[in-house]
Each structure stands twice: as C-alpha cells, then as structure tokens.
Design a protein around this motif. Structure first.
Motif, PDB file in Angstrom:
ATOM      1  N   PRO A   1       0.790  -1.234   0.000  1.00  0.00           N
ATOM      2  CA  PRO A   1       0.000   0.000   0.000  1.00  0.00           C
ATOM      3  C   PRO A   1       0.822   1.284   0.000  1.00  0.00           C
ATOM      4  CG  PRO A   1      -0.123  -1.103   2.122  1.00  0.00           C
ATOM      5  CD  PRO A   1       0.537  -2.059   1.193  1.00  0.00           C
ATOM      6  N   ALA A   2       2.100   1.212   0.419  1.00  0.00           N
ATOM      7  CA  ALA A   2       2.930   2.418   0.455  1.00  0.00           C
ATOM      8  C   ALA A   2       3.528   2.751  -0.909  1.00  0.00           C
ATOM      9  CB  ALA A   2       4.049   2.256   1.477  1.00  0.00           C
ATOM     10  N   ALA A   3       3.419   1.836  -1.871  1.00  0.00           N
ATOM     11  CA  ALA A   3       4.020   2.067  -3.187  1.00  0.00           C
ATOM     12  C   ALA A   3       3.261   3.142  -3.950  1.00  0.00           C
ATOM     13  CB  ALA A   3       4.048   0.766  -3.988  1.00  0.00           C
ATOM     14  N   CYS A   4       3.967   3.818  -4.845  1.00  0.00           N
ATOM     15  CA  CYS A   4       3.332   4.894  -5.616  1.00  0.00           C
ATOM     16  C   CYS A   4       2.340   4.343  -6.631  1.00  0.00           C
ATOM     17  CB  CYS A   4       4.384   5.746  -6.316  1.00  0.00           C
ATOM     18  SG  CYS A   4       5.372   4.854  -7.536  1.00  0.00           S
ATOM     19  N   ASN A   5       2.449   3.045  -6.970  1.00  0.00           N
ATOM     20  CA  ASN A   5       1.520   2.474  -7.944  1.00  0.00           C
ATOM     21  C   ASN A   5       0.379   1.695  -7.279  1.00  0.00           C
ATOM     22  OD1 ASN A   5       2.821   0.170  -7.081  1.00  0.00           O
ATOM     23  ND2 ASN A   5       3.931  -0.173  -8.990  1.00  0.00           N
ATOM     24  N   ALA A   6       0.175   1.899  -5.984  1.00  0.00           N
ATOM     25  CA  ALA A   6      -0.943   1.255  -5.288  1.00  0.00           C
ATOM     26  C   ALA A   6      -2.234   2.036  -5.540  1.00  0.00           C
ATOM     27  CB  ALA A   6      -0.664   1.187  -3.789  1.00  0.00           C
TER      28      ALA A   6
ATOM     29  N   ALA B   1      -5.637  -5.697 -15.323  1.00  0.00           N
ATOM     30  CA  ALA B   1      -4.338  -5.973 -14.699  1.00  0.00           C
ATOM     31  C   ALA B   1      -4.159  -5.034 -13.513  1.00  0.00           C
ATOM     32  CB  ALA B   1      -3.200  -5.787 -15.697  1.00  0.00           C
ATOM     33  N   SER B   2      -3.446  -5.506 -12.505  1.00  0.00           N
ATOM     34  CA  SER B   2      -3.219  -4.721 -11.285  1.00  0.00           C
ATOM     35  C   SER B   2      -2.379  -3.486 -11.579  1.00  0.00           C
ATOM     36  CB  SER B   2      -2.516  -5.594 -10.244  1.00  0.00           C
ATOM     37  OG  SER B   2      -2.016  -4.812  -9.185  1.00  0.00           O
ATOM     38  N   SER B   3      -2.661  -2.419 -10.844  1.00  0.00           N
ATOM     39  CA  SER B   3      -1.858  -1.197 -10.970  1.00  0.00           C
ATOM     40  C   SER B   3      -0.419  -1.420 -10.538  1.00  0.00           C
ATOM     41  CB  SER B   3      -2.479  -0.071 -10.133  1.00  0.00           C
ATOM     42  OG  SER B   3      -2.462  -0.403  -8.746  1.00  0.00           O
ATOM     43  N   ARG B   4      -0.176  -2.482  -9.784  1.00  0.00           N
ATOM     44  CA  ARG B   4       1.174  -2.771  -9.300  1.00  0.00           C
ATOM     45  C   ARG B   4       2.110  -3.225 -10.415  1.00  0.00           C
ATOM     46  NH1 ARG B   4       4.130  -2.222  -6.324  1.00  0.00           N
ATOM     47  NH2 ARG B   4       4.525  -4.053  -5.035  1.00  0.00           N
ATOM     48  N   PHE B   5       1.566  -3.448 -11.620  1.00  0.00           N
ATOM     49  CA  PHE B   5       2.420  -3.805 -12.751  1.00  0.00           C
ATOM     50  C   PHE B   5       3.248  -2.615 -13.234  1.00  0.00           C
ATOM     51  CE2 PHE B   5       0.087  -7.772 -13.409  1.00  0.00           C
ATOM     52  CZ  PHE B   5       1.110  -8.603 -13.848  1.00  0.00           C
ATOM     53  N   ALA B   6       2.928  -1.408 -12.797  1.00  0.00           N
ATOM     54  CA  ALA B   6       3.691  -0.223 -13.208  1.00  0.00           C
ATOM     55  C   ALA B   6       5.041  -0.231 -12.504  1.00  0.00           C
ATOM     56  CB  ALA B   6       2.917   1.044 -12.879  1.00  0.00           C
ATOM     57  N   ASP B   7       5.955  -1.016 -13.025  1.00  0.00           N
ATOM     58  CA  ASP B   7       7.241  -1.240 -12.373  1.00  0.00           C
ATOM     59  C   ASP B   7       8.266  -1.636 -13.426  1.00  0.00           C
ATOM     60  OD1 ASP B   7       9.068  -3.650 -11.136  1.00  0.00           O
ATOM     61  OD2 ASP B   7       8.806  -2.008  -9.710  1.00  0.00           O
ATOM     62  N   GLY B   8       9.480  -1.151 -13.279  1.00  0.00           N
ATOM     63  CA  GLY B   8      10.508  -1.409 -14.273  1.00  0.00           C
ATOM     64  C   GLY B   8      10.818  -2.881 -14.468  1.00  0.00           C
ATOM     65  N   TYR B   9      10.908  -3.633 -13.381  1.00  0.00           N
ATOM     66  CA  TYR B   9      11.200  -5.065 -13.500  1.00  0.00           C
ATOM     67  C   TYR B   9      10.071  -5.784 -14.229  1.00  0.00           C
ATOM     68  CZ  TYR B   9      15.393  -5.284 -10.620  1.00  0.00           C
ATOM     69  OH  TYR B   9      16.669  -5.154 -10.144  1.00  0.00           O
TER      70      TYR B   9
ATOM     71  N   LEU C   1      12.355  -3.978 -17.995  1.00  0.00           N
ATOM     72  CA  LEU C   1      13.421  -2.992 -18.165  1.00  0.00           C
ATOM     73  C   LEU C   1      14.681  -3.370 -17.386  1.00  0.00           C
ATOM     74  CD1 LEU C   1      11.287   0.275 -17.795  1.00  0.00           C
ATOM     75  CD2 LEU C   1      11.840  -0.989 -19.872  1.00  0.00           C
ATOM     76  N   GLY C   2      14.626  -4.473 -16.650  1.00  0.00           N
ATOM     77  CA  GLY C   2      15.757  -4.879 -15.813  1.00  0.00           C
ATOM     78  C   GLY C   2      15.744  -4.152 -14.493  1.00  0.00           C
ATOM     79  N   ALA C   3      15.585  -2.855 -14.527  1.00  0.00           N
ATOM     80  CA  ALA C   3      15.478  -2.022 -13.326  1.00  0.00           C
ATOM     81  C   ALA C   3      14.929  -0.676 -13.775  1.00  0.00           C
ATOM     82  CB  ALA C   3      16.831  -1.854 -12.649  1.00  0.00           C
ATOM     83  N   GLU C   4      14.588   0.158 -12.838  1.00  0.00           N
ATOM     84  CA  GLU C   4      14.087   1.489 -13.157  1.00  0.00           C
ATOM     85  C   GLU C   4      14.748   2.511 -12.253  1.00  0.00           C
ATOM     86  OE1 GLU C   4      10.254   2.179 -10.319  1.00  0.00           O
ATOM     87  OE2 GLU C   4       9.884   1.024 -12.138  1.00  0.00           O
ATOM     88  N   VAL C   5      14.847   3.729 -12.740  1.00  0.00           N
ATOM     89  CA  VAL C   5      15.338   4.809 -11.887  1.00  0.00           C
ATOM     90  C   VAL C   5      14.178   5.548 -11.236  1.00  0.00           C
ATOM     91  CG1 VAL C   5      17.481   5.170 -13.154  1.00  0.00           C
ATOM     92  CG2 VAL C   5      15.413   6.374 -13.865  1.00  0.00           C
ATOM     93  N   GLY C   6      12.978   5.244 -11.654  1.00  0.00           N
ATOM     94  CA  GLY C   6      11.804   5.888 -11.081  1.00  0.00           C
ATOM     95  C   GLY C   6      10.655   5.842 -12.068  1.00  0.00           C
ATOM     96  N   ILE C   7       9.535   6.391 -11.655  1.00  0.00           N
ATOM     97  CA  ILE C   7       8.356   6.469 -12.522  1.00  0.00           C
ATOM     98  C   ILE C   7       8.063   7.941 -12.770  1.00  0.00           C
ATOM     99  CG2 ILE C   7       5.887   5.997 -12.707  1.00  0.00           C
ATOM    100  CD1 ILE C   7       6.312   3.441 -11.207  1.00  0.00           C
ATOM    101  N   SER C   8       7.924   8.291 -14.034  1.00  0.00           N
ATOM    102  CA  SER C   8       7.724   9.684 -14.405  1.00  0.00           C
ATOM    103  C   SER C   8       6.304   9.908 -14.906  1.00  0.00           C
ATOM    104  CB  SER C   8       8.718  10.085 -15.501  1.00  0.00           C
ATOM    105  OG  SER C   8       8.423  11.372 -16.000  1.00  0.00           O
ATOM    106  N   THR C   9       5.707  11.001 -14.456  1.00  0.00           N
ATOM    107  CA  THR C   9       4.399  11.407 -14.977  1.00  0.00           C
ATOM    108  C   THR C   9       4.534  12.646 -15.864  1.00  0.00           C
ATOM    109  OG1 THR C   9       3.986  12.678 -12.952  1.00  0.00           O
ATOM    110  CG2 THR C   9       3.125  10.440 -13.037  1.00  0.00           C
ATOM    111  N   ALA C  10       5.760  13.020 -16.173  1.00  0.00           N
ATOM    112  CA  ALA C  10       5.983  14.175 -17.051  1.00  0.00           C
ATOM    113  C   ALA C  10       5.569  13.828 -18.472  1.00  0.00           C
ATOM    114  CB  ALA C  10       7.450  14.577 -17.016  1.00  0.00           C
ATOM    115  N   ARG C  11       5.310  14.851 -19.271  1.00  0.00           N
ATOM    116  CA  ARG C  11       4.905  14.620 -20.658  1.00  0.00           C
ATOM    117  C   ARG C  11       6.041  14.885 -21.638  1.00  0.00           C
ATOM    118  NH1 ARG C  11       0.537  15.222 -17.808  1.00  0.00           N
ATOM    119  NH2 ARG C  11      -1.439  14.346 -18.511  1.00  0.00           N
TER     120      ARG C  11
ATOM    121  N   PRO D   1       7.449   3.895 -15.945  1.00  0.00           N
ATOM    122  CA  PRO D   1       8.717   3.374 -15.408  1.00  0.00           C
ATOM    123  C   PRO D   1       9.868   3.706 -16.357  1.00  0.00           C
ATOM    124  CG  PRO D   1       6.985   1.721 -15.252  1.00  0.00           C
ATOM    125  CD  PRO D   1       6.433   2.834 -16.080  1.00  0.00           C
ATOM    126  N   VAL D   2      10.921   4.289 -15.824  1.00  0.00           N
ATOM    127  CA  VAL D   2      12.036   4.766 -16.648  1.00  0.00           C
ATOM    128  C   VAL D   2      13.230   3.846 -16.450  1.00  0.00           C
ATOM    129  CG1 VAL D   2      13.572   6.685 -17.151  1.00  0.00           C
ATOM    130  CG2 VAL D   2      11.212   7.131 -16.457  1.00  0.00           C
TER     131      VAL D   2
END
Length: 780
Positions: free
Chosen positions: A589-594, A703-711, A715-725, A731-732
């Motif tokens: 629940p603490a994740a940004c994609n929850a 699909a669950s919102s928790r899929f918004a994740d680099g792994y 992507l192997g890994a992510e540096v973060g999730i961007s909402t910029a346009r 996931p970046v």
C-alpha cells in the motif's frame, strides 16, 4: 541619562508583540542557545545556532545604481529579515554604508534649488541651462546624509516593533582602550534591551585610510568591512554576514572565463585567488572583504560573503544564510578530507564522458563486475546493513515499512545481481545507436544518434538496493552519477558505492559515480544547475514535491503523487475484480503504484460483486472512505473524504460511484495524478476506449496497478516512474536515460549550396538504420 533613555526606548519598542514572539520562540525551541565563543562554526548547517549576528551592508547594496540616493526596496527587505531574526531571540547588529550617497542626493537637490532661485532672480530663465553642480566633498555629504539614513532605518524597523540605536565610530575609538571599553559596554547594553545597534564610520570626520597600518594582531578600521570584522570579534559575534554586489568570492574576477564561485573558503587558499577591480562605490573591494573575513574567522566568528543586490534573492538572503543554505561564500577553518560536492560533480562529468566513449562490451563488463561483487562481498554488505538496521531500530523513528526497505538479505542481493546482469545484456546497443539516417544530398548524410543525458543526481531514501540498480543503469547509458542517499543507510551505501567504483576502475572510469557523503542539504544540491543535467528522486511523494520546488533550474524526472484509480465496469468479471483490487491496494500500500481510489459503476451497487469487494477490503483491514456520490447512496456511510485527490499510502482507499466509463475517465482526469489507472471489464470496446482516452503514464486493462514497475515491464530495473509529458513517461529504465544528438557528415558543403541561387537540391532520402556502426560511437 543615556541609560534612562535607552530603557524607555526598550519599553516602547518591546511591546506585547515582541514579548509574544519572544515567548513563542522560546516555547517552540527555535531560539538559538548561547555558545562559548572562540571557535567558529565548521559547517554551514551549524549557522542555525548563531545567536549574535553582525550584518554588514556594503555601499553597492545600500545605494542606487546612479550612486545618488538609497535603494529603498533592498533596504526594506533587509530590515524585514533582520527584524524577523531579532524577533526569534537572536541579537542583531548592522554595520551600514550609505550616508555619503544619501547626503549627495540631498545636497544636489538643495544646490539645484538654490541655484535655480538665484539665477531666476538675477539672470532670467534663459541661463538656467548653464547651471553646473560643484564637486561635492564626501565628508560634507556624509554629514548631510547620516541623520536622514538613520531616520530611514528607524522608520523601517518601527514597522516591526523593533527599536534601533545609532553609533558612529572612527579608528581612534578602537585604538584607545577606554573608548573601546565604552563602545563595548554600550553595545552589550543595547543588545541586552533587545535594540538593534546600527553602526557606521563617522565619515564626516574620519581621516583617510592609511595603507598597511594594521597593528600586530589587530585589524585597522579602513572601511566598513574592517569595521564589521573588528566589531564582530570585539562583541564575540557568532556570525558576520557581509553583503556586497557579487555572489560571493570567485577564484578569479567575476565575469571572466572559467571564474568559479567558491562555496567554501579556507585559510591558506588566498594564494589561489585572483582579485578583480573594486566595486563601483565604496572603498573596500573583495580583497578587503576577504582580509577582514579571515581576520574575523581567526577571532572565532564565522563569516559569509553574499550578494545583497540580486532582486530574486535579496528578500531572503540573510535568513537563508542563517538557515544554513548554500548562499554566497562560507569561510571555514574546517577543511573536509574529501572533495566538495562541486568537485565531485566535475569529477563525475569528466569520467562520465570517458564512460560514454567505452565500447558497449566494456560497459557491460563493468555492470557484470558489480553483480559479481554483490555476491562475493555479501558478508561485508550485510554486516554494514546490520549496523544501519540496529541504529534505525534504536532511534525508533522509522516505521515498519521503512525498516523493511532498509533491510538487505542474501536473497535480495542475489535478486539484485540477476537484475544487473539483465541490464548488462540490454545495454549492448544503447549509447551511440543510430535512430535515423538521411541522405540530405549527395555526399551529405545526417544521423540522429543516442547519447547520455550527462550528469544525473539521484536522491533516494532508506533503500540501499537502489544504489546498485541506478548505478548499473547509469553505466549502461554512459551517464555520470551523483548519489545522495538517506543517512539511515549510510554504512550500506558506502560499501555498495565502493563496490561500484571498484568495478568502474576496471576501465579507468572510477570517478563516474560519486556518493555525496558530506553534509549537503538536498535543497543545496538542487541549486547546482550548471553542473547537474537531471534530478531523479526516489522516495516519498513529499520528497519528490520538495525537490521539484527546490530544483528551479534543473529538470526533475518523477511524480509528485501516485493517485492511482481502478475502475470496475458493470461488465467486469467477479474473479478478476477481487484479484486486481486486492493486489492493487493490499500488496504494497505504500508504493506509488498502489490503488488509492476505487471507482465502481452505478449498476454494480447492491450486487453480490459489490458485497464481495467490500468484504475483501474489510478482511484485508482496509479503511474505506466514501466519495460524495457514494455517501449519498448509504444510510450509514464510512467517513466521507475531505478530498478526492488523496494519496493514502496505507491500507486506506476511497470508493466513488460513476455512471459510465466516460465519467470514470473524466473523474480520473480531474482528480488523478497521471500515474497509473486501471479498467476491469469484459467489454473489449469499452476497454479500448478507456485505454485510448485516458491520459496517464500507464493505463491497464484487467491488470493490477502494481504492474507499473521497471522489473515487471522487462526494463531490468528502473530509476523511477515519471508522470511528465516531456522525455520519458512511466517506469524509466535504460532508454529513459538517453537523449539524442544530430551528426552531419559532409564533403565541404555549405549552407549557401542550398540557397535559392545554389545549384544543389535536398534529397531527404531515408537510409537503412544500422544499430551497430563501427567507429561511430559518440559521447555527450
């Protein structure tokens, strides 16, 4: 008699407002405690403890650009800041210039007026144009301007219920022991009564400064810089703030090529400084300021030289300095063992360019070496992590989820190593990849090529596993990296950084990744706009918001909030709804994609599906808040939400009712954060409309919102999730850390060849793109 007058002034100026402010400051623990004088502060953050402060206002700060009259706007903001600090319980003193400029303005006005009257009476109007002003003598200007300058200060400070007192001094007042004791006693008495002394040299009678007239161990009063330094030491001040018309001390004259502002200056470094010309007004100059500052520092007073004329910072420059922010040049006797953060950034950029120029196989080899070291050195890593965990538990300030993030285990390290090897494989054709090739004309080819962004600053909280992940992505993309981790993971971060540098050293680019271990504030790092190209915050939404506010000159890749929605359509499958809602809200629940808001179609209210959703949420101990429309359907409703734009970050969520898919889209556009949003439905047409119309970084169907994740995205890994346009969204990973540049290969072509009179023509023939072109790898 003098003491009686001062006591009366103190009673008049220290009324209820001051007393209330003073008592409130003490009760809130903001009032700085007195400290033993004799040793200056070693770091900027300690300036918050300064109790007795001298503010020196240079001539360029006080006077207007035409050198005739005072800069009233600047003075007003300075007075406000001094009054604020005074009302916090600090003891403030001002050393001011400006009497000559103010007097010059008054005398010019009087002379012009008297000349015009005389000539009008005796010579007629035709000769008014021949009037010329005489050269005004500085002492006369000072005599005419001093009273007006003091009256102005008094009027301004009165607006803040603060009383002032004027003191005029000359060099003789410091050479004569009795006069010096009297001055010292007067100043102490004024400070004791909460009065702000305003001190100036008595320019109406002061003799011209004598060069090289300093007594042994004592600075001579040649200007207001030396006066401020002498007063600060005599009064055992904690801090001397010298405001001038430059940002601080540069290693060479400001405005020259390669001139660098020195954040911190240490005794002994003056040999490396080249001074420029003096200010347009005043008699000091930067060399005099540095000499006075070093003398004050030796006497136990910390010093900051800063710009008091910049319109964007004047209104808070003094308070920013006292809060320990990176403003101007801080003089310190404590020289750090390692490089400054500015030096670290330059080292990272230089090594980063070499990293970008390596072959892809070499960068891949470095990442694999980091992965191997995570396994080989796991005992050392876990031992360091154990120390951090013990310190965090004993401090008792971290929640259970935060402690979980801080903790490392053998399984976590193995998983990290696997992820890093995936990045190594995917990095083979990242930097220098040709995206587009065009033959513009015969023997003229244009290519668009991927290149690194430059220097990345990644700020992360309590999550040491972030360090090797981000390091691997930076290596793969050829970017230099500046890392700022939370102090709660200091031991773990240190050893993980050492392993990354050990791997980088294989190909001589050890400095490409730097860990900021000095006491730099995040806000200070965000001001390095000339050295950092992109900031990536990894942490709470509050951290991201704070960085976005602080980084006014540097792009920030991230999201300020993760207000994610799950919309349950009236044609949804019961089994899918329960699984998706449970995972979206309860997995982490603490994740940004929850999930934070559950939108339900009106038709499923009072159906078995809706009952099962509510039962599942209650079983998972999720606290439910009702949206306004949902609350209207219920006789006994859960607590109604205060805002539909709430990120709970816990086992809480809002439920709201909508009439259609379109209304769900409109609701998300109005209240969401463009992060991740989900539709659960069996109607393919409805789902496709949702996916196309919704403007979020991630939009999912069944699909669950928790899929918004680099792994999970591969992507192997992510540096973060961007909402910029602009640039990367969602996931970046590796691709999001690259930009492009254009390369044109010609054969002596000029732009004139393609002018209207030229003979050549554009072809714009698209050529095949080769992802691996020998000899065409480029660095940024």
């Amino acid at each position: 008699m003098l003491l009686q007058r001062l006591s009366l002034c103190a009673r008049l100026c220290s009324g209820p407002k001051i007393l209330q402010t003073f008592s409130r400051t003490v009760s809130q623990g903001k009032m700085p405690l007195a400290r033993a004088h004799g040793k200056s502060f070693g770091h900027r953050s300690e300036l918050r403890q300064a109790k007795r402060i001298v503010v020196k206002l240079g001539s360029a700060v006080v006077t207007r650009g035409d050198e005739c009259g005072l800069a009233l706007g600047r003075l007003a903001s300075i007075v406000e800041q001094v009054a604020v600090l005074q009302n916090q319980g600090r003891e403030m003193m001002i050393v001011t210039s400006g009497a000559v400029a103010f007097g010059k303005q008054r005398l010019r006005h009087e002379i012009l007026l008297s000349q015009s009257v005389r000539q009008a009476l005796h010579s007629g109007q035709n000769q008014l144009k021949d009037m010329s002003l005489p050269v005004l003598e500085a002492r006369a200007c000072a005599a005419a301007g001093q009273s007006g300058l003091m009256a102005l200060y008094e009027a301004m400070f009165t607006q803040y219920s603060t009383c002032t007192a004027q003191i005029l001094v000359t060099n003789l007042d410091f050479h004569d022991d009795q006069k010096r004791r009297n001055l010292n006693s007067t100043l102490h008495e004024l400070l004791r009564m909460n009065i702000v002394p305003i001190i100036n040299t008595n320019d109406a009678v002061v003799p011209p400064p004598e060069p090289n007239s300093d007594l042994q161990g004592v600075i001579s009063i040649k200007d207001n810089d030396s006066l401020a330094a002498r007063l600060a030491v005599e009064m055992k001040a904690d801090l001397l703030i010298v405001l001038s018309d430059v940002e601080g001390l540069y290693d060479s004259p400001p405005g020259t090529d390669d001139a660098k502002l020195l954040d911190t200056f240490y005794p002994g470094d003056q040999q490396s400084i080249t001074y420029g010309t003096k200010s347009r007004v005043g008699i000091g100059g930067m060399e005099a300021k540095v000499k006075a500052a070093l003398w004050a520092l030796q006497g136990g007073t910390s010093v900051v030289i800063a710009n008091g004329t910049h319109p964007k910072v004047t209104g808070h420059v003094i308070t920013d300095i006292v809060e320990g922010k990176k403003v101007g040049t801080f003089f310190s006797e404590v020289k750090p063992a390692g490089p400054t953060v500015e030096q670290q950034t330059e080292m990272a950029r230089t090594a980063g360019r070499l990293l970008a120029g390596l072959d892809p196989e070499q960068r891949s080899e470095i990442i694999c070496a980091v992965a191997d070291l995570l396994t080989e050195k796991k005992d050392e890593i876990l031992s360091a992590n154990k120390k951090d965990m013990e310190l965090a538990i004993n401090a008792g300030r971290m929640s259970a989820p935060m402690l979980k993030r801080l903790s490392l285990s053998p399984a976590k390290l193995n998983s990290l190593a696997i992820g890093l090897r995936q990045i190594a494989v995917s990095s083979q054709d990242s930097v220098g990849r040709v995206l587009r090739r065009t033959r513009v004309a015969n023997n003229l080819e244009l290519e668009q090529i991927t290149v690194p962004i430059g220097v990345l600053l990644v700020i992360f909280e309590s999550r040491p596993d972030c360090l090797p992940q981000v390091s691997a992505l930076a290596i793969a993309s050829g970017n230099a990296l500046l890392l700022k981790g939370g102090k709660e993971a200091a031991n773990t971060n240190r050893i993980l950084h050492e392993l990354a540098q050990e791997a980088l050293a294989i190909h001589g680019v050890k400095d490409a990744i730097q860990l900021v271990s000095t006491r730099e504030e995040v806000e200070d790092l965000c001001r390095l706009e000339k050295q950092i190209d992109l900031i990536i915050p990894r942490g709470s939404s509050q951290l991201v918001r704070d960085i976005q506010r602080a980084a006014k000159g540097i792009p920030v890749l991230g999201h300020s909030e993760g207000i994610c929605h799950v919309y349950v359509d009236h044609e949804a499958s019961i089994d899918k709804v329960i699984k998706i809602v449970r995972d979206s809200k309860c997995d982490y629940p603490a994740a940004c994609n929850a999930m934070e808001t559950l939108l339900v179609h009106r038709d499923i209210l009072r159906t078995p599906l809706f009952d099962q959703i509510i039962d599942m949420l209650r079983t998972e101990h999720v606290k439910i808040h009702a949206g306004p429309r949902f609350a209207s359907y219920l006789t006994f409703s859960p607590s109604e939400v205060k805002s539909l734009r709430t990120e709970y970050g816990d086992l809480e969520c809002c439920i709201e009712v909508v009439d259609s898919m379109q209304e769900a889209v409109d609701h998300i556009h109005k209240y969401g954060s463009s992060h991740t949003d989900v539709i659960v439905t069996e109607n393919e047409e409805t789902a496709e409309q949702f996916l196309q119309q919704l403007d979020s970084a991630c939009v999912f169907w069944n699909a669950s919102s928790r899929f918004a994740d680099g792994y999970r995205f591969g992507l192997g890994a992510e540096v973060g999730i961007s909402t910029a346009r602009i640039h990367a969204r969602g996931p970046v990973g590796l691709e999001g850390l690259l930009t492009t540049k254009w390369v044109l290969r010609g054969d002596g072509h000029t732009a004139a060849d393609f002018s209207e009179s030229g003979s050549m023509t554009y072809l714009h023939e698209n050529l095949p793109v080769a992802h691996s072109l020998p000899g065409k790898r480029t660095s940024n």
